[in-house]
Design a protein around this motif. Structure first.
Motif, PDB file in Angstrom:
ATOM      1  N   ASN A 100      -6.324  -3.747 -11.271  1.00  0.00           N
ATOM      2  CA  ASN A 100      -7.568  -3.487 -12.006  1.00  0.00           C
ATOM      3  C   ASN A 100      -7.505  -4.065 -13.414  1.00  0.00           C
ATOM      4  N   LYS A 101      -6.354  -3.939 -14.063  1.00  0.00           N
ATOM      5  CA  LYS A 101      -6.184  -4.505 -15.402  1.00  0.00           C
ATOM      6  C   LYS A 101      -6.295  -6.029 -15.355  1.00  0.00           C
ATOM      7  N   TYR A 102      -5.664  -6.638 -14.352  1.00  0.00           N
ATOM      8  CA  TYR A 102      -5.707  -8.094 -14.193  1.00  0.00           C
ATOM      9  C   TYR A 102      -7.140  -8.549 -13.913  1.00  0.00           C
ATOM     10  N   ASN A 103      -7.865  -7.801 -13.085  1.00  0.00           N
ATOM     11  CA  ASN A 103      -9.263  -8.144 -12.792  1.00  0.00           C
ATOM     12  C   ASN A 103     -10.126  -8.054 -14.045  1.00  0.00           C
TER      13      ASN A 103
ATOM     14  N   SER B  57       0.991 -15.817 -17.967  1.00  0.00           N
ATOM     15  CA  SER B  57       0.301 -16.665 -16.997  1.00  0.00           C
ATOM     16  C   SER B  57      -0.121 -15.841 -15.789  1.00  0.00           C
ATOM     17  N   ARG B  58      -0.925 -16.443 -14.946  1.00  0.00           N
ATOM     18  CA  ARG B  58      -1.372 -15.738 -13.738  1.00  0.00           C
ATOM     19  C   ARG B  58      -0.213 -15.408 -12.822  1.00  0.00           C
ATOM     20  N   VAL B  59       0.727 -16.304 -12.712  1.00  0.00           N
ATOM     21  CA  VAL B  59       1.884 -16.075 -11.842  1.00  0.00           C
ATOM     22  C   VAL B  59       2.699 -14.894 -12.355  1.00  0.00           C
ATOM     23  N   THR B  60       2.907 -14.826 -13.646  1.00  0.00           N
ATOM     24  CA  THR B  60       3.658 -13.722 -14.230  1.00  0.00           C
ATOM     25  C   THR B  60       2.912 -12.408 -14.051  1.00  0.00           C
ATOM     26  N   ALA B  61       1.613 -12.430 -14.200  1.00  0.00           N
ATOM     27  CA  ALA B  61       0.809 -11.220 -14.028  1.00  0.00           C
ATOM     28  C   ALA B  61       0.892 -10.720 -12.594  1.00  0.00           C
ATOM     29  N   LEU B  62       0.844 -11.621 -11.630  1.00  0.00           N
ATOM     30  CA  LEU B  62       0.948 -11.221 -10.222  1.00  0.00           C
ATOM     31  C   LEU B  62       2.355 -10.708  -9.892  1.00  0.00           C
ATOM     32  N   GLU B  63       3.369 -11.256 -10.526  1.00  0.00           N
ATOM     33  CA  GLU B  63       4.731 -10.754 -10.313  1.00  0.00           C
ATOM     34  C   GLU B  63       4.886  -9.350 -10.891  1.00  0.00           C
ATOM     35  N   ASN B  64       4.236  -9.088 -12.019  1.00  0.00           N
ATOM     36  CA  ASN B  64       4.298  -7.749 -12.619  1.00  0.00           C
ATOM     37  C   ASN B  64       3.632  -6.701 -11.736  1.00  0.00           C
ATOM     38  N   ILE B  65       2.633  -7.119 -10.982  1.00  0.00           N
ATOM     39  CA  ILE B  65       1.947  -6.177 -10.096  1.00  0.00           C
ATOM     40  C   ILE B  65       2.901  -5.661  -9.021  1.00  0.00           C
ATOM     41  N   SER B  66       3.716  -6.539  -8.473  1.00  0.00           N
ATOM     42  CA  SER B  66       4.606  -6.129  -7.382  1.00  0.00           C
ATOM     43  C   SER B  66       5.960  -5.646  -7.877  1.00  0.00           C
ATOM     44  N   ALA B  67       6.155  -5.539  -9.187  1.00  0.00           N
ATOM     45  CA  ALA B  67       7.466  -5.186  -9.725  1.00  0.00           C
ATOM     46  C   ALA B  67       7.654  -3.691  -9.967  1.00  0.00           C
ATOM     47  N   VAL B  68       6.769  -2.850  -9.451  1.00  0.00           N
ATOM     48  CA  VAL B  68       6.916  -1.409  -9.646  1.00  0.00           C
ATOM     49  C   VAL B  68       8.097  -0.939  -8.799  1.00  0.00           C
ATOM     50  N   LYS B  69       9.123  -0.374  -9.459  1.00  0.00           N
ATOM     51  CA  LYS B  69      10.352  -0.005  -8.755  1.00  0.00           C
ATOM     52  C   LYS B  69      10.572   1.497  -8.692  1.00  0.00           C
TER      53      LYS B  69
ATOM     54  N   ASN C  10       5.423   5.875  -1.722  1.00  0.00           N
ATOM     55  CA  ASN C  10       4.527   4.742  -1.458  1.00  0.00           C
ATOM     56  C   ASN C  10       3.183   4.927  -2.146  1.00  0.00           C
ATOM     57  N   GLU C  11       2.697   6.156  -2.180  1.00  0.00           N
ATOM     58  CA  GLU C  11       1.420   6.420  -2.849  1.00  0.00           C
ATOM     59  C   GLU C  11       1.507   6.105  -4.341  1.00  0.00           C
ATOM     60  N   ARG C  12       2.606   6.504  -4.973  1.00  0.00           N
ATOM     61  CA  ARG C  12       2.748   6.219  -6.412  1.00  0.00           C
ATOM     62  C   ARG C  12       2.905   4.730  -6.677  1.00  0.00           C
ATOM     63  N   ILE C  13       3.664   4.044  -5.819  1.00  0.00           N
ATOM     64  CA  ILE C  13       3.835   2.599  -5.995  1.00  0.00           C
ATOM     65  C   ILE C  13       2.494   1.894  -5.842  1.00  0.00           C
ATOM     66  N   LEU C  14       1.757   2.247  -4.797  1.00  0.00           N
ATOM     67  CA  LEU C  14       0.458   1.609  -4.577  1.00  0.00           C
ATOM     68  C   LEU C  14      -0.541   1.959  -5.677  1.00  0.00           C
ATOM     69  N   GLY C  15      -0.456   3.179  -6.206  1.00  0.00           N
ATOM     70  CA  GLY C  15      -1.327   3.549  -7.322  1.00  0.00           C
ATOM     71  C   GLY C  15      -1.029   2.729  -8.565  1.00  0.00           C
ATOM     72  N   ALA C  16       0.255   2.504  -8.845  1.00  0.00           N
ATOM     73  CA  ALA C  16       0.635   1.688 -10.001  1.00  0.00           C
ATOM     74  C   ALA C  16       0.204   0.236  -9.802  1.00  0.00           C
ATOM     75  N   GLN C  17       0.360  -0.261  -8.570  1.00  0.00           N
ATOM     76  CA  GLN C  17      -0.077  -1.632  -8.286  1.00  0.00           C
ATOM     77  C   GLN C  17      -1.593  -1.756  -8.404  1.00  0.00           C
ATOM     78  N   LEU C  18      -2.318  -0.736  -7.958  1.00  0.00           N
ATOM     79  CA  LEU C  18      -3.775  -0.760  -8.078  1.00  0.00           C
ATOM     80  C   LEU C  18      -4.201  -0.786  -9.546  1.00  0.00           C
ATOM     81  N   ALA C  19      -3.521  -0.006 -10.373  1.00  0.00           N
ATOM     82  CA  ALA C  19      -3.839  -0.011 -11.805  1.00  0.00           C
ATOM     83  C   ALA C  19      -3.573  -1.387 -12.412  1.00  0.00           C
TER      84      ALA C  19
END
Length: 173
Positions: A92-95, A144-156, A80-89
């Motif tokens: 941050n890139k999206y921001n 697009s923004r939708v695609t970018a947000l989907e990529n954030i949650s796609a860490v598997k 979970n820590e690695r998944i959340l770290g990847a999502q945080l990165a």
């Protein structure tokens, strides 16, 4: 009279007759005769090269069963820590991309570019060409923004190739 074999052998030895005493000596254990007992071959599980590996395997199994629950919790926490770290990165890139877009929208040229790209507006005197495929306009390759947000949650797979093995070993959350 009820004599035990030991009493009988000692009586025969005291009586002095040689033949029965020899038979008694042969029947007596080697430790009593003073000689060495013939070496008996140990049974299969009595050999050191069988006992040591079996003992090590049993010890490893006991330790594994003892620590399995805590290793399971540690794996899930690390995963979970690695998944959340990847999502945080990714967030941050999206921001950072959004901040660049905001900076560009603070200028007149940035607003005009945004109006052309997102709202399909044109200035007076511009000639617009719309490329179509099967009667539908082709969208731009920008994310697009939708695609970018989907990529954030796609860490598997946070652990790479080991993730599928470790998920099977420790189970899903």
């Amino acid at each position: 009279m009820g004599e035990t074999p030991r009493q009988r052998s000692s009586r025969v030895e005291r009586s002095g007759s040689g033949a029965p005493a020899r038979k008694a000596a042969k029947a007596a254990p080697a430790s009593r005769r003073g000689g060495k007992a013939p070496k008996r071959k140990p049974r299969f599980f009595g050999r050191w090269y069988v006992i040591v590996p079996v003992a090590l395997i049993l010890l490893a199994a006991i330790i594994g069963f003892w620590y399995y629950p805590s290793m399971k919790v540690a794996y899930h926490e690390a995963r979970n820590e690695r998944i959340l770290g990847a999502q945080l990165a990714a967030v941050n890139k999206y921001n950072a991309q959004l901040q660049e877009e905001v900076k560009s929208l603070e200028t007149t040229a940035g607003v005009e570019e945004y109006a052309r790209r997102e709202l399909n507006l044109v200035e007076k005197g511009d000639h617009v060409v719309i490329v179509t495929r099967d009667g539908k306009p082709i969208a731009s390759d920008e994310v697009s923004r939708v695609t970018a947000l989907e990529n954030i949650s796609a860490v598997k797979k946070p652990f790479g190739t080991w993730t599928s093995f470790l998920d099977r070993l420790f189970g899903p959350e």
